[in-house]
Design a protein around this motif. Structure first.
Motif, mmCIF file in Angstrom:
data_model
loop_
_atom_site.group_PDB
_atom_site.id
_atom_site.type_symbol
_atom_site.label_atom_id
_atom_site.label_comp_id
_atom_site.label_asym_id
_atom_site.label_seq_id
_atom_site.Cartn_x
_atom_site.Cartn_y
_atom_site.Cartn_z
ATOM 1 N N ILE A 1 -16.706 18.397 5.491
ATOM 2 C CA ILE A 1 -16.364 16.989 5.313
ATOM 3 C C ILE A 1 -14.950 16.906 4.736
ATOM 4 O O ILE A 1 -14.614 17.624 3.789
ATOM 5 C CB ILE A 1 -17.379 16.305 4.381
ATOM 6 C CG1 ILE A 1 -18.756 16.335 5.039
ATOM 7 C CG2 ILE A 1 -16.969 14.891 4.048
ATOM 8 C CD1 ILE A 1 -19.871 15.843 4.157
ATOM 9 N N PRO A 2 -14.122 16.033 5.297
ATOM 10 C CA PRO A 2 -12.746 15.931 4.818
ATOM 11 C C PRO A 2 -12.671 15.511 3.345
ATOM 12 O O PRO A 2 -13.590 14.899 2.822
ATOM 13 C CB PRO A 2 -12.137 14.839 5.699
ATOM 14 C CG PRO A 2 -13.058 14.682 6.846
ATOM 15 C CD PRO A 2 -14.394 15.150 6.400
ATOM 16 N N ARG B 1 -6.784 10.283 4.699
ATOM 17 C CA ARG B 1 -7.219 9.140 5.507
ATOM 18 C C ARG B 1 -8.547 9.456 6.200
ATOM 19 O O ARG B 1 -9.465 8.631 6.215
ATOM 20 C CB ARG B 1 -6.148 8.791 6.527
ATOM 21 C CG ARG B 1 -6.528 7.633 7.422
ATOM 22 C CD ARG B 1 -5.392 7.316 8.405
ATOM 23 N NE ARG B 1 -5.802 6.371 9.397
ATOM 24 C CZ ARG B 1 -5.713 5.049 9.278
ATOM 25 N NH1 ARG B 1 -5.225 4.538 8.157
ATOM 26 N NH2 ARG B 1 -6.120 4.259 10.237
ATOM 27 N N ALA B 2 -8.663 10.637 6.766
ATOM 28 C CA ALA B 2 -9.898 11.025 7.452
ATOM 29 C C ALA B 2 -11.062 11.083 6.472
ATOM 30 O O ALA B 2 -12.186 10.678 6.803
ATOM 31 C CB ALA B 2 -9.716 12.376 8.131
ATOM 32 N N GLY B 3 -10.795 11.559 5.273
ATOM 33 C CA GLY B 3 -11.839 11.626 4.260
ATOM 34 C C GLY B 3 -12.320 10.250 3.853
ATOM 35 O O GLY B 3 -13.517 10.011 3.710
ATOM 36 N N LEU B 4 -11.376 9.336 3.669
ATOM 37 C CA LEU B 4 -11.740 7.966 3.303
ATOM 38 C C LEU B 4 -12.496 7.275 4.438
ATOM 39 O O LEU B 4 -13.449 6.532 4.193
ATOM 40 C CB LEU B 4 -10.492 7.181 2.913
ATOM 41 C CG LEU B 4 -9.816 7.639 1.612
ATOM 42 C CD1 LEU B 4 -8.505 6.887 1.397
ATOM 43 C CD2 LEU B 4 -10.736 7.448 0.430
ATOM 44 N N LEU B 5 -12.082 7.522 5.670
ATOM 45 C CA LEU B 5 -12.796 6.938 6.809
ATOM 46 C C LEU B 5 -14.214 7.483 6.905
ATOM 47 O O LEU B 5 -15.154 6.748 7.223
ATOM 48 C CB LEU B 5 -12.034 7.195 8.112
ATOM 49 C CG LEU B 5 -10.730 6.410 8.281
ATOM 50 C CD1 LEU B 5 -9.997 6.859 9.537
ATOM 51 C CD2 LEU B 5 -11.013 4.917 8.322
ATOM 52 N N ALA B 6 -14.381 8.770 6.613
ATOM 53 C CA ALA B 6 -15.719 9.363 6.626
ATOM 54 C C ALA B 6 -16.589 8.736 5.540
ATOM 55 O O ALA B 6 -17.770 8.453 5.764
ATOM 56 C CB ALA B 6 -15.633 10.871 6.434
ATOM 57 N N ILE B 7 -16.001 8.494 4.381
ATOM 58 C CA ILE B 7 -16.744 7.857 3.289
ATOM 59 C C ILE B 7 -17.134 6.439 3.672
ATOM 60 O O ILE B 7 -18.268 6.001 3.429
ATOM 61 C CB ILE B 7 -15.913 7.874 1.985
ATOM 62 C CG1 ILE B 7 -15.800 9.303 1.466
ATOM 63 C CG2 ILE B 7 -16.532 6.965 0.930
ATOM 64 C CD1 ILE B 7 -14.830 9.466 0.326
ATOM 65 N N ILE B 8 -16.215 5.710 4.296
ATOM 66 C CA ILE B 8 -16.508 4.343 4.730
ATOM 67 C C ILE B 8 -17.656 4.325 5.730
ATOM 68 O O ILE B 8 -18.571 3.503 5.634
ATOM 69 C CB ILE B 8 -15.240 3.678 5.324
ATOM 70 C CG1 ILE B 8 -14.241 3.378 4.209
ATOM 71 C CG2 ILE B 8 -15.597 2.403 6.084
ATOM 72 C CD1 ILE B 8 -12.880 2.932 4.699
ATOM 73 N N GLU B 9 -17.631 5.238 6.689
ATOM 74 C CA GLU B 9 -18.705 5.304 7.684
ATOM 75 C C GLU B 9 -20.044 5.626 7.020
ATOM 76 O O GLU B 9 -21.070 5.049 7.377
ATOM 77 C CB GLU B 9 -18.384 6.340 8.770
ATOM 78 C CG GLU B 9 -17.258 5.922 9.695
ATOM 79 C CD GLU B 9 -17.519 4.584 10.377
ATOM 80 O OE1 GLU B 9 -18.638 4.379 10.891
ATOM 81 O OE2 GLU B 9 -16.607 3.745 10.379
#
Length: 180
Positions: A98-99, A104-112
């Motif tokens: 997990i990023p 940015r990718a890590g934050l997007l993964a958290i948002i999802e």
């Protein structure tokens, strides 16, 4: 029974124990290159050696022959354990990739993930609301067969519960008809 056969049987049983442990605790074996290589094929598993655990190498034919006498479904059991262990380690590796949170990718993964959690909680809340509504209707039906003091108490408690539900910050959209 001769010593060589006993040694091979014991080694096979210990190998099965190791594979079950890998399936249960893949995080302990992710960094062991020799174990990961052994899981790649049946032949590699047959050649796997771990003196500490009492596992020694043998030919694949020997493993197949001995597993017919030792394991319930024969060699198929050993191969299923090998595949399950390999899958378990692969899944652990994927879940640990997990990023990072500061990218940015890590934050997007958290948002999802948060969106999925929110949807799950909404569905659970809807289900609980429907269960409560059904329970209220059933209790009203049971109270209708009782005396007037029980009916009055039931109506009072129903109003209190409905007031609690209606004071939620975000009401749920349901198709459930509410009684007065």
């Amino acid at each position: 029974m001769n010593k060589r056969v006993e040694k091979n049987q014991l080694s096979l049983l210990k190998l099965c124990d190791l594979l079950r442990d890998i399936v249960s605790n893949p995080h302990l074996y992710v960094t062991h290159a020799s174990i990961n290589n052994a899981l790649s094929s049946q032949g590699a598993l047959a050649k796997f050696v771990d003196d500490i655990r009492g596992i020694h190498s043998s030919s694949i034919n020997t493993q197949k022959r001995i597993s017919e006498n030792v394991l319930e479904d024969g060699y198929q059991t050993l191969n299923k354990l090998r595949l399950a262990a390999q899958l378990s380690i692969e899944q652990f590796n994927l879940s640990s990739q997990i990023p990072k949170k500061d990218t940015r990718a890590g934050l997007l993964a958290i948002i999802e993930q948060l969106k999925a959690d929110k949807q799950s909680l909404k569905e659970e809340m809807l289900l609980l609301t429907m269960v409560l509504d059904r329970s209220l209707r059933q209790s009203e039906r049971y109270a209708s067969q009782a005396n007037s003091s029980i009916q009055a108490l039931c109506k009072k408690e129903h109003r209190e519960l409905l007031d609690i539900l209606s004071s939620r910050k975000y009401p749920l959209d349901t198709n459930v008809v509410k009684f007065p």
